[in-house]
Design a protein around this motif. Structure first.
Motif, PDB file in Angstrom:
ATOM      1  N   HIS A  86      -3.602   9.247   0.885  1.00 39.99           N
ATOM      2  CA  HIS A  86      -2.831   8.086   1.490  1.00 39.99           C
ATOM      3  C   HIS A  86      -2.006   8.528   2.659  1.00 39.99           C
ATOM      4  CE1 HIS A  86      -4.386   5.585  -1.865  1.00 39.99           C
ATOM      5  NE2 HIS A  86      -4.253   4.539  -1.027  1.00 39.99           N
TER       6      HIS A  86
ATOM      7  N   HIS B 270       0.769  -1.209   0.014  1.00 42.48           N
ATOM      8  CA  HIS B 270      -0.021  -0.004   0.053  1.00 42.48           C
ATOM      9  C   HIS B 270       0.980   1.060  -0.087  1.00 42.48           C
ATOM     10  CE1 HIS B 270      -4.155   1.573   1.523  1.00 42.48           C
ATOM     11  NE2 HIS B 270      -3.722   2.143   0.534  1.00 42.48           N
ATOM     12  N   HIS B 271       1.911   1.221   0.956  1.00 44.48           N
ATOM     13  CA  HIS B 271       2.905   2.329   0.954  1.00 44.48           C
ATOM     14  C   HIS B 271       3.734   2.517  -0.064  1.00 44.48           C
ATOM     15  CE1 HIS B 271       6.094   4.408   2.711  1.00 44.48           C
ATOM     16  NE2 HIS B 271       5.545   5.265   3.019  1.00 44.48           N
TER      17      HIS B 271
ATOM     18  N   LEU C  68       1.184   4.034  -3.165  1.00 44.58           N
ATOM     19  CA  LEU C  68       1.390   5.628  -2.955  1.00 44.58           C
ATOM     20  C   LEU C  68       2.557   5.842  -3.854  1.00 44.58           C
ATOM     21  CD1 LEU C  68       1.073   8.203  -1.530  1.00 44.58           C
ATOM     22  CD2 LEU C  68       2.485   7.287   0.475  1.00 44.58           C
TER      23      LEU C  68
ATOM     24  N   ASP D 289      -9.644   4.270   4.136  1.00 43.18           N
ATOM     25  CA  ASP D 289      -9.460   3.586   2.805  1.00 43.18           C
ATOM     26  C   ASP D 289     -10.177   2.141   2.415  1.00 43.18           C
ATOM     27  OD1 ASP D 289      -8.728   2.711   0.125  1.00 43.18           O
ATOM     28  OD2 ASP D 289      -6.387   3.360   0.781  1.00 43.18           O
TER      29      ASP D 289
ATOM     30  N   ALA E 182      -6.292  -1.841  -0.023  1.00 39.14           N
ATOM     31  CA  ALA E 182      -6.042  -1.728   1.563  1.00 39.14           C
ATOM     32  C   ALA E 182      -6.010  -2.813   2.292  1.00 39.14           C
ATOM     33  CB  ALA E 182      -6.921  -0.412   1.667  1.00 39.14           C
TER      34      ALA E 182
END
Ligand code: MN
Length: 197
Positions: free
Chosen positions: A84, A29-30, A34, A162, A167
């Motif tokens: 995010h 996710h990060h 993102l 999210d 997510a």
């Protein structure tokens, strides 16, 4: 936050939110999702030096005034970056108490959490549930599709939940309900209340 956008480290370890949110999900996710929004937003703004000088929040507030060629790109990727970063910064592994000012607006903690969950479950497809404040500083809960941001509607974003499948799918598969129950246990309410006016 301005162009050129970069991905900052998470404010906690990747495994800090287990068992509520797993390490692999946070990595994807990060580090991947993102990062992609950041790369795409930079690409959108690259030929527009004038808008590179704007704060990201101002780009989202003034979405309607942007040139047509970049409006959708900023809406999707600028929203993706803003949403995010705020989402990750809204989570914690430390004990956090819901401020009474916020819970009181919804008739108590239980109702507040139930309303957030209902909005998040009710968002068809991808998007976010949001705790926001309107121009009169009233707390409200809304759901918005995709990467749309409350700033573009004249609302102040306080907490994004999210509900894109990315997510939660690795840890929860299709169980958005179980993801939300656990997500609501790791909210940093101190951060949320600092965003309120
Ligand atoms: Mn996401």
């Amino acid at each position: 936050m301005k162009y050129p956008y970069t991905v900052k480290d998470l404010p906690y370890a990747y495994n800090a939110l287990e068992p509520f949110l797993d390490e692999a999900t946070l990595h994807f996710h990060h580090d991947k999702h993102l990062q992609t929004y950041v790369n795409n937003l930079n690409k959108v703004l690259e030929p527009y030096p004038e808008y590179q000088k704007w704060e990201l929040s101002d780009l989202l507030i003034n979405l309607d005034k942007l040139p047509n060629e970049i409006k959708t790109g900023v809406r999707n990727n600028g929203g993706g970056v803003f949403n995010h970063i705020m989402y990750f910064e809204s989570l914690t592994n430390k004990k956090s108490k819901i401020p009474s000012e916020i819970s009181a607006a919804f008739g108590g903690e239980e109702n507040l959490l139930a309303s957030l969950k209902k909005a998040a479950l009710g968002q068809f497809g991808s998007g976010f549930a949001w705790l926001v404040q309107d121009a009169k500083k009233q707390y409200k809960i809304i759901a918005l599709p995709n990467q749309d941001n409350p700033l573009s509607m004249g609302l102040k974003p306080l907490l994004p939940l999210d509900v894109w499948e990315h997510a939660y799918y690795l840890g929860y598969q299709n169980k958005r309900d179980a993801y939300l129950d656990n997500l609501l246990k790791i909210i940093d309410w101190n951060q949320v209340s600092q965003r309120a006016k």
